[in-house]
Scaffold this active site. Structure first.
Site, PDB file in Angstrom:
ATOM      1  N   CYS A  95       1.006  -1.283   0.126  1.00  0.00           N
ATOM      2  CA  CYS A  95       0.016  -0.085  -0.062  1.00  0.00           C
ATOM      3  C   CYS A  95       0.701   1.216  -0.129  1.00  0.00           C
ATOM      4  O   CYS A  95       1.797   1.369   0.952  1.00  0.00           O
ATOM      5  CB  CYS A  95      -0.800   0.045   1.137  1.00  0.00           C
ATOM      6  SG  CYS A  95      -2.021   1.274   1.485  1.00  0.00           S
TER       7      CYS A  95
ATOM      8  N   CYS B  89      -0.914   3.539  -6.484  1.00  0.00           N
ATOM      9  CA  CYS B  89      -1.822   2.939  -5.556  1.00  0.00           C
ATOM     10  C   CYS B  89      -1.964   1.567  -6.181  1.00  0.00           C
ATOM     11  O   CYS B  89      -2.157   1.245  -7.373  1.00  0.00           O
ATOM     12  CB  CYS B  89      -3.004   3.650  -5.497  1.00  0.00           C
ATOM     13  SG  CYS B  89      -4.493   2.827  -4.826  1.00  0.00           S
TER      14      CYS B  89
HETATM   15  N1  DGL Z   1      -3.911   0.775  -1.944  1.00  0.00           N
HETATM   16  C1  DGL Z   1      -3.796   1.599  -1.336  1.00  0.00           C
HETATM   17  C2  DGL Z   1      -2.445   2.238  -1.879  1.00  0.00           C
HETATM   18  O1  DGL Z   1      -1.648   1.519  -2.461  1.00  0.00           O
HETATM   19  C3  DGL Z   1      -4.688   2.867  -1.307  1.00  0.00           C
HETATM   20  C4  DGL Z   1      -6.138   2.388  -1.213  1.00  0.00           C
HETATM   21  C5  DGL Z   1      -7.112   3.023   0.005  1.00  0.00           C
HETATM   22  O2  DGL Z   1      -7.222   4.375  -0.148  1.00  0.00           O
HETATM   23  O3  DGL Z   1      -7.353   2.337   0.989  1.00  0.00           O
HETATM   24  O4  DGL Z   1      -2.320   3.550  -1.771  1.00  0.00           O
END
Ligand code: DGL
Length: 272
Positions: A80, A194
């Site tokens: 993330c 993301c």
């Molecule tokens: N998957 C997360 C990232 O790589 C973000 C998703 C969210 O906002 O929870 O930033």
């Protein structure tokens, strides 16, 4: 090419707020099918991208420690960008196993760009981080970086991954704030900063106003993760477990998608 050094066992826990980390887990399993990969989603606190820094800083180190207690991995992967660009050091300090973070692939995008203009698509949290500004300063100083932080794209990615039919117009609308910015017609490379966004790579490619290349960190993270595994690690259990922080009943959509990505075994946790 698969390196021989990846032909080994080990147990990895891949973590994200929701489904995005599944794109990183898929890269790991693609490179090293024999490693045991488990998955953890903080879906009880999803999404991360519009949370305050203080809220995430207060939550992430303890949550990571509790998930590691429950899953007993050899390596913890923060799949993330929103969490890693804020709390990677704090999580590392809390855990006594290697922690691999996920940060925007600005460096490869900058070297790939022919026009000298790249786009950066991320959550609003990742866009405003000093960590992200430092990456731009270090690797894209002579490049124009046009940014857009979008929670709409995060939600669209989860709905699309769950099999919902979403009109392309919705993706086009969500991308628009990137392309209305000055100089955006020169963007030739877009960083998917993301982990949710590779889930909708095809939809993004179909709706950008002109052809671009997309770059994400998935494969680099997978390689970095596999380099952390020591010979003889792994317990021979096979992986495939998914830990959720949300109530099982409200997690149905997430669990269905996890099953499709190879995580059929739901482990009930009292982690909230
Ligand atoms: N998957 C997360 C990232 O790589 C973000 C998703 C969210 O906002 O929870 O930033």
């Amino acid at each position: 090419m698969i390196s021989d050094s990846f032909l080994q066992s080990g147990r990895i826990l891949v973590f994200d707020s929701g489904m995005g980390g599944l794109t990183v887990a898929r890269e790991i399993s693609g490179l090293a099918p024999e490693v045991e990969v488990d998955y953890a989603a903080d879906n009880g606190f999803f999404p991360y991208g519009d949370k305050t820094d203080a809220a995430l800083q207060a939550r992430l180190p303890d949550l990571a420690a509790r998930l590691v207690d429950a899953a007993q991995p050899d390596v913890f992967v923060m799949a993330c960008n929103t969490a890693s660009t804020l709390a990677l050091d704090a999580v590392r300090a809390k855990l006594d196993i290697p922690v691999v973070g996920t940060v925007p692939a600005i460096k490869p995008a900058a070297s790939l760009s022919q026009t000298g203009t790249i786009g950066l698509l991320a959550t609003p949290g990742t866009i405003r981080r000093t960590y992200t500004a430092a990456l731009v300063e270090a690797f894209a100083r002579d490049i124009k970086v046009i940014m857009h932080g979008s929670m709409d794209l995060v939600r669209l990615a989860e709905r699309h991954a769950a099999g919902e039919a979403i009109p392309l117009q919705a993706f086009r609308r969500a991308l628009e704030p990137l392309f209305v910015q000055a100089g955006a017609e020169a963007i030739d490379t877009i960083v998917l900063a993301c982990t949710h966004f590779p889930l909708i790579r095809g939809e993004l490619a179909a709706t950008v106003p002109h052809a671009v290349s997309f770059v994400d960190s998935g494969e680099a993270i997978a390689r970095q993760t596999l380099r952390q595994i020591r010979p003889g690690q792994g317990k021979g259990r096979g992986g495939g477990r998914v830990f959720v922080t949300g109530p099982a009943v409200g997690s149905r959509r997430l669990l269905d998608v996890c099953r499709r990505f190879g995580f059929p075994t739901v482990v009930a946790t009292d982690i909230v």
